[in-house]
Design an enzyme around this catalytic site. Structure first.
Site, short mmCIF file in Angstrom:
data_model
loop_
_atom_site.label_atom_id
_atom_site.label_comp_id
_atom_site.label_asym_id
_atom_site.label_seq_id
_atom_site.Cartn_x
_atom_site.Cartn_y
_atom_site.Cartn_z
N LYS A 1 45.46 44.96 38.10
CA LYS A 1 45.51 44.80 36.64
C LYS A 1 44.77 45.94 35.93
O LYS A 1 45.28 46.50 34.96
CB LYS A 1 44.92 43.45 36.23
CG LYS A 1 45.65 42.26 36.79
CD LYS A 1 45.04 40.94 36.36
CE LYS A 1 43.61 40.73 36.75
NZ LYS A 1 43.37 40.60 38.21
N ARG B 1 41.12 33.11 31.31
CA ARG B 1 40.93 32.71 32.70
C ARG B 1 41.21 31.22 32.91
O ARG B 1 41.32 30.77 34.04
CB ARG B 1 39.49 32.99 33.16
CG ARG B 1 39.20 34.46 33.34
CD ARG B 1 37.80 34.65 33.91
NE ARG B 1 37.39 36.04 33.88
CZ ARG B 1 37.58 36.88 34.88
NH1 ARG B 1 38.15 36.50 35.98
NH2 ARG B 1 37.17 38.13 34.77
N ARG C 1 39.29 49.61 49.62
CA ARG C 1 38.57 50.14 48.46
C ARG C 1 37.09 50.37 48.81
O ARG C 1 36.51 51.40 48.44
CB ARG C 1 38.72 49.18 47.28
CG ARG C 1 38.09 49.68 45.99
CD ARG C 1 38.53 48.90 44.80
NE ARG C 1 38.00 47.55 44.76
CZ ARG C 1 38.33 46.64 43.84
NH1 ARG C 1 39.19 46.94 42.90
NH2 ARG C 1 37.81 45.43 43.87
N ARG D 1 29.66 45.04 44.74
CA ARG D 1 29.08 43.87 45.40
C ARG D 1 30.16 42.88 45.84
O ARG D 1 30.04 42.22 46.86
CB ARG D 1 28.10 43.19 44.45
CG ARG D 1 27.36 42.00 45.05
CD ARG D 1 26.53 41.27 44.03
NE ARG D 1 27.32 40.66 42.97
CZ ARG D 1 28.00 39.51 43.09
NH1 ARG D 1 28.00 38.86 44.22
NH2 ARG D 1 28.69 39.03 42.08
N ARG E 1 36.09 34.53 45.17
CA ARG E 1 36.72 34.89 43.89
C ARG E 1 38.18 34.45 43.87
O ARG E 1 38.69 33.99 42.85
CB ARG E 1 36.62 36.39 43.65
CG ARG E 1 35.21 36.88 43.38
CD ARG E 1 35.16 38.38 43.16
NE ARG E 1 35.89 38.76 41.96
CZ ARG E 1 36.51 39.93 41.81
NH1 ARG E 1 36.49 40.83 42.77
NH2 ARG E 1 37.14 40.21 40.69
#
Length: 194
Positions: free
Chosen positions: A14, A88, A127, A140, A150
């Site tokens: 995104k 969200r 990444r 982190r 997450r």
């Protein structure tokens, strides 16, 4: 001019696509994470509220996030706005609808970047490896363990937005695992139809 939401789990791309839309179409990315960090150091009344909440280690309330977004919408954008990381929750989606109506703005598209969970974990690991190889700090949250937390949070709170926006006729999906240029081209087609 178009106002859009980019939906998708963490690591779906995104932020990358939002940056491309900023550069290519003059849109303004409204990333809640960036806005919170900016507000915390701004010295404004809203910024002081954000700093106080964050220093306590508490989550920023929906009211504060909506206030930050309203401040940004007041400044306007000739190319439109990209909501990245917001809404969200269904409650935030309702609040955004009210805010846009209040400002005389419309939501022109909700674009979901559809991705495979296993591929997302691979992206996050890659990444982190690239950051280390380039001597950059690793985020982190760029570990499989934190990322999986997450991801669960995304499916619990944010994934229901796909049904919400589908029912409103706003939702379009894009293969988020395609090449970045292909994803950008697919998003451009959606926006050019509006």
């Amino acid at each position: 001019m178009a106002n859009i939401i980019l939906l998708g789990p963490p690591g779906a791309g995104k932020g990358t696509q939002a940056k491309r839309l900023e550069e290519g179409r003059g849109m303004v990315q409204l990333s809640t994470g960036d806005m919170l960090r900016e507000a915390k150091t701004s010295g404004t009344e809203m910024g002081l509220r954000v700093a106080e909440v964050m220093e306590r280690g508490s989550l920023v309330t929906d009211e504060i996030v909506i206030g930050l977004i309203e401040e940004k919408l007041t400044k306007g954008a000739t190319g439109g706005f990209i909501f990245d990381g917001f809404p969200r929750t269904l409650k935030q989606a309702d609040a955004l609808a009210v805010l846009l109506a209040k400002k005389g703005l419309t939501l022109d598209a909700v674009i979901e970047l559809v991705v495979d969970d296993a591929a997302l974990v691979g992206r996050i690991v890659k990444r982190a490896e690239e950051a280390r190889a380039n001597g950059q700090p690793v985020r982190r949250d760029d570990t499989p363990e934190v990322f999986e937390v997450r991801l669960r949070e995304y499916y619990k709170n944010t994934a229901p937005l796909t049904g919400y926006y589908y029912a409103k006729g706003n939702l379009t999906t894009v293969d988020g695992l395609a090449d970045m240029d292909r994803v950008s081209a697919d998003i451009a087609k959606i926006l050019d139809k509006r």
